[in-house]
Design an enzyme around this catalytic site. Sequence first.
Site, PDB file in Angstrom:
ATOM      1  N   HIS A   1       0.830  -1.207   0.000  1.00 46.38           N
ATOM      2  CA  HIS A   1       0.000   0.000   0.000  1.00 46.38           C
ATOM      3  C   HIS A   1       0.860   1.251   0.000  1.00 46.38           C
ATOM      4  O   HIS A   1       2.050   1.196   0.258  1.00 46.38           O
ATOM      5  CB  HIS A   1      -0.947   0.032   1.211  1.00 46.38           C
ATOM      6  CG  HIS A   1      -0.264   0.121   2.542  1.00 46.38           C
ATOM      7  ND1 HIS A   1      -0.084  -0.959   3.365  1.00 46.38           N
ATOM      8  CD2 HIS A   1       0.280   1.169   3.203  1.00 46.38           C
ATOM      9  CE1 HIS A   1       0.549  -0.594   4.468  1.00 46.38           C
ATOM     10  NE2 HIS A   1       0.789   0.710   4.391  1.00 46.38           N
TER      11      HIS A   1
ATOM     12  N   ARG B   1      -1.608  10.904   4.648  1.00 48.10           N
ATOM     13  CA  ARG B   1      -2.318  11.482   5.791  1.00 48.10           C
ATOM     14  C   ARG B   1      -3.404  12.407   5.268  1.00 48.10           C
ATOM     15  O   ARG B   1      -3.155  13.211   4.375  1.00 48.10           O
ATOM     16  CB  ARG B   1      -1.346  12.247   6.681  1.00 48.10           C
ATOM     17  CG  ARG B   1      -0.387  11.328   7.405  1.00 48.10           C
ATOM     18  CD  ARG B   1       0.603  12.117   8.268  1.00 48.10           C
ATOM     19  NE  ARG B   1       1.474  11.202   8.965  1.00 48.10           N
ATOM     20  CZ  ARG B   1       2.595  10.689   8.461  1.00 48.10           C
ATOM     21  NH1 ARG B   1       2.991  11.032   7.247  1.00 48.10           N
ATOM     22  NH2 ARG B   1       3.326   9.852   9.157  1.00 48.10           N
TER      23      ARG B   1
ATOM     24  N   ASN C   1      -5.242  11.404  11.631  1.00 51.91           N
ATOM     25  CA  ASN C   1      -4.845  11.682  13.012  1.00 51.91           C
ATOM     26  C   ASN C   1      -5.907  12.596  13.617  1.00 51.91           C
ATOM     27  O   ASN C   1      -6.136  13.703  13.136  1.00 51.91           O
ATOM     28  CB  ASN C   1      -3.462  12.340  13.044  1.00 51.91           C
ATOM     29  CG  ASN C   1      -2.399  11.371  12.576  1.00 51.91           C
ATOM     30  OD1 ASN C   1      -2.194  10.331  13.168  1.00 51.91           O
ATOM     31  ND2 ASN C   1      -1.743  11.696  11.476  1.00 51.91           N
TER      32      ASN C   1
ATOM     33  N   HIS D   1       3.057  11.415  -6.864  1.00 51.37           N
ATOM     34  CA  HIS D   1       1.650  11.171  -7.115  1.00 51.37           C
ATOM     35  C   HIS D   1       1.360   9.676  -7.052  1.00 51.37           C
ATOM     36  O   HIS D   1       2.267   8.857  -7.049  1.00 51.37           O
ATOM     37  CB  HIS D   1       1.237  11.724  -8.490  1.00 51.37           C
ATOM     38  CG  HIS D   1       2.021  11.128  -9.615  1.00 51.37           C
ATOM     39  ND1 HIS D   1       3.171  11.714 -10.113  1.00 51.37           N
ATOM     40  CD2 HIS D   1       1.840  10.000 -10.343  1.00 51.37           C
ATOM     41  CE1 HIS D   1       3.649  10.968 -11.093  1.00 51.37           C
ATOM     42  NE2 HIS D   1       2.865   9.922 -11.242  1.00 51.37           N
TER      43      HIS D   1
ATOM     44  N   GLU E   1      -2.371  10.854 -10.790  1.00 53.53           N
ATOM     45  CA  GLU E   1      -2.185  10.882 -12.240  1.00 53.53           C
ATOM     46  C   GLU E   1      -3.108   9.849 -12.861  1.00 53.53           C
ATOM     47  O   GLU E   1      -3.137   8.695 -12.432  1.00 53.53           O
ATOM     48  CB  GLU E   1      -0.737  10.555 -12.615  1.00 53.53           C
ATOM     49  CG  GLU E   1      -0.513  10.550 -14.114  1.00 53.53           C
ATOM     50  CD  GLU E   1       0.897  10.170 -14.515  1.00 53.53           C
ATOM     51  OE1 GLU E   1       1.275  10.457 -15.655  1.00 53.53           O
ATOM     52  OE2 GLU E   1       1.631   9.575 -13.690  1.00 53.53           O
TER      53      GLU E   1
END
Length: 140
Positions: A12, A16, A67, A82, A130
């Site tokens: 992955h 944030r 958070n 990106h 993108e």
Amino acid sequence: MSEVSTGFRMMHTMIRVLDLERSIAFYTELLGMTLLRREDFPGGRFTLAFVGYGPEASHAVVELTHNWDQAEPYAIGTGFGHIALGVHDIYAVCAALAKQGARIPRPPGPMKHGTTHIAFVEDPDGYKIELIGLDTMRQA
């Protein structure tokens, strides 16, 4: 490839996000990903949500980290580039995204030094996605 790296696979990419619900909506409703799982960590005061186009066991996904105490938008920084997604009919995809309110700072068109058509869309936190026109890519 070394013997050690033969068992590696992409899992992955973590970003944030300031508003988790808004980000989940962007990735699922506008980009067509599925919310795969979501977990709160009260002791650490954060939530993780994983979105993607298939199960984590076989697909790379995006981890959205929220958070709880973050009040200001994150600075994207100069190191991150990106996330790239392949799409068919990039012009129709971008038109549909724009109609849904997505920000498209780089409309679809050919790359500056190539024939592949690309576009850039921004998520609610300003991360660049993108879009690559799969039907315009040179086949290897």
